[in-house]
Enzyme design. Structure first.
Site, PDB file in Angstrom:
ATOM      1  N   GLY A 229       0.846  -1.098  -0.124  1.00 25.49           N
ATOM      2  CA  GLY A 229       0.002  -0.114  -0.170  1.00 25.49           C
ATOM      3  C   GLY A 229       1.003   1.276   0.099  1.00 25.49           C
ATOM      4  O   GLY A 229       0.544   2.115  -0.887  1.00 25.49           O
ATOM      5  N   HIS A 230       2.011   1.183   1.109  1.00 21.68           N
ATOM      6  CA  HIS A 230       2.815   2.270   0.772  1.00 21.68           C
ATOM      7  C   HIS A 230       3.610   2.627  -0.492  1.00 21.68           C
ATOM      8  O   HIS A 230       3.693   3.790  -0.859  1.00 21.68           O
ATOM      9  CB  HIS A 230       3.816   2.329   2.198  1.00 21.68           C
TER      10      HIS A 230
HETATM   11  P1  AMP Z   1       0.851   4.792   7.846  1.00 21.48           P
HETATM   12  O1  AMP Z   1       2.546   4.383   7.709  1.00 21.48           O
HETATM   13  O2  AMP Z   1      -0.021   3.761   8.480  1.00 21.48           O
HETATM   14  O3  AMP Z   1       0.981   6.191   8.354  1.00 21.48           O
HETATM   15  O4  AMP Z   1       0.634   5.092   6.295  1.00 21.48           O
HETATM   16  C1  AMP Z   1       1.026   5.902   5.448  1.00 21.48           C
HETATM   17  C2  AMP Z   1       0.206   6.513   4.369  1.00 21.48           C
HETATM   18  O5  AMP Z   1       0.186   5.014   3.696  1.00 21.48           O
HETATM   19  C3  AMP Z   1      -1.168   6.768   4.733  1.00 21.48           C
HETATM   20  O6  AMP Z   1      -1.306   7.908   3.562  1.00 21.48           O
HETATM   21  C4  AMP Z   1      -1.989   5.923   4.537  1.00 21.48           C
HETATM   22  O7  AMP Z   1      -3.303   6.060   4.260  1.00 21.48           O
HETATM   23  C5  AMP Z   1      -1.209   4.936   3.356  1.00 21.48           C
HETATM   24  N1  AMP Z   1      -1.898   3.852   3.457  1.00 21.48           N
HETATM   25  C6  AMP Z   1      -1.867   3.041   4.536  1.00 21.48           C
HETATM   26  N2  AMP Z   1      -2.013   1.599   4.156  1.00 21.48           N
HETATM   27  C7  AMP Z   1      -2.648   1.749   2.855  1.00 21.48           C
HETATM   28  C8  AMP Z   1      -3.515   0.784   2.038  1.00 21.48           C
HETATM   29  N3  AMP Z   1      -3.545  -0.416   2.112  1.00 21.48           N
HETATM   30  N4  AMP Z   1      -3.849   1.377   0.867  1.00 21.48           N
HETATM   31  C9  AMP Z   1      -3.373   2.580   0.408  1.00 21.48           C
HETATM   32  N5  AMP Z   1      -2.871   3.574   1.264  1.00 21.48           N
HETATM   33  C10 AMP Z   1      -2.504   2.981   2.411  1.00 21.48           C
END
Ligand code: AMP
Length: 287
Positions: A35-36
């Site tokens: 996702g990231h």
């Molecule tokens: P985090 O590391 O959880 O703070 O996420 C960093 C970025 O990655 C944020 O913009 C999240 O919304 C995005 N993100 C996390 N998981 C996903 C996913 N499964 N699909 C798309 N974006 C994601």
């Protein structure tokens, strides 16, 4: 790939780059999954310089949340980012971003008290504060956020408008595993049984979407009554299941018909064991 932990050096570097080329930025807390990485690929399409940050932001965690145990796998994250051709990885320590005497915080208004904000007091204030700092440090032209955290994306878009930031905030669709569970760093906490139960979340979202398209005259409560047991029967503990409308994610009323709402959107938060999982789907006809 440059790896920097100093906000000052990062800011200088980005200012220099910005004279030549636009900068796209992806903020993360690390433990990077596909996702990231999709956000990073999107960033690469948007600008010739790509900056990623990895920072587990204490300001956005409550006292009983998982700040200490949040998975940190820096070496693996670096390899993934290098292989995608990221230009700069900003990896500050807590004291780099919040030195002695740090005191200013961003107040995000009412939207920060709804949905996740109702259960995580000050969470979005912490998010908005760190994102504003990161925007200022990276001087980015574009920033890519996941729709997985749709409330966060909405709040950052609002922050950008409210503070006249010259940044285009792009939302990227949620990236899902084969069984359609949204990828999340917190999925690492799940036991095999909990992971199986989590599979029910996307099924419920898909059903909600179908229902909204086929029976748009039904009320919000009629829809929610069908959905709730499908989560709880599978051993998930429901924290909230709510429909919002409008760009501000205003709460829909129980007797509003789905077709009367502009930009209806369904949000869910559940516990699988002790792990909190969130997801969301647009119930709008055109999405
Ligand atoms: P985090 O590391 O959880 O703070 O996420 C960093 C970025 O990655 C944020 O913009 C999240 O919304 C995005 N993100 C996390 N998981 C996903 C996913 N499964 N699909 C798309 N974006 C994601």
């Amino acid at each position: 790939m440059l790896i920097l932990n100093s906000p000052e050096v990062t800011q200088e570097t980005c200012l220099r780059w910005k004279k030549e080329s636009p900068i796209a930025f992806v903020p993360t807390m690390g433990c990077l999954h596909e996702g990231h990485l999709e956000l990073v690929k999107k960033a690469k399409q948007l600008a010739s310089k790509v900056v990623v940050s990895i920072f587990v932001n204490p300001l956005q965690f409550g006292p009983n949340e998982d700040f200490e145990k949040y998975p940190r796998v820096f070496e693996q994250d670096c390899e993934k980012l290098k292989s995608l051709g990221v230009d700069l990885l900003f990896h500050p320590g807590v004291k780099d971003l919040y030195p002695e005497g740090f005191s200013t915080k961003v107040s995000v208004g009412d939207i920060g008290n709804r949905l996740c904000g109702a259960f995580r007091p000050n969470h979005f204030e912490g998010v908005a504060t760190v994102v504003l700092k990161l925007f200022s440090i990276t001087n980015c032209d574009f920033a890519v956020f996941g729709e997985k955290d749709f409330q966060q994306l909405t709040i950052i878009q609002q922050l950008t408008r409210d503070f006249n930031l010259p940044i285009c905030v792009i939302g990227h669709p949620t990236v899902r595993a084969e069984d359609a569970v949204a990828l999340s760093s917190r999925n690492h906490y799940l036991s095999p049984l909990e992971r199986e139960a989590a599979g029910q979340i996307p099924k419920v979202l898909e059903l909600a979407k179908r229902e909204a398209l086929q029976y748009p005259e039904q009320t919000v409560e009629q829809l929610l009554v069908k959905l709730r047991p499908l989560l709880t029967e599978h051993g998930l503990k429901l924290q909230y299941l709510e429909v919002t409308h409008s760009r501000q994610l205003l709460p829909a009323q129980a007797n509003d018909s789905l077709m009367s709402l502009a930009l209806p959107h369904l949000f869910v938060a559940v516990y699988a064991g002790t792990t909190r999982l969130i997801d969301n789907v647009s119930l709008a006809i055109d999405r």
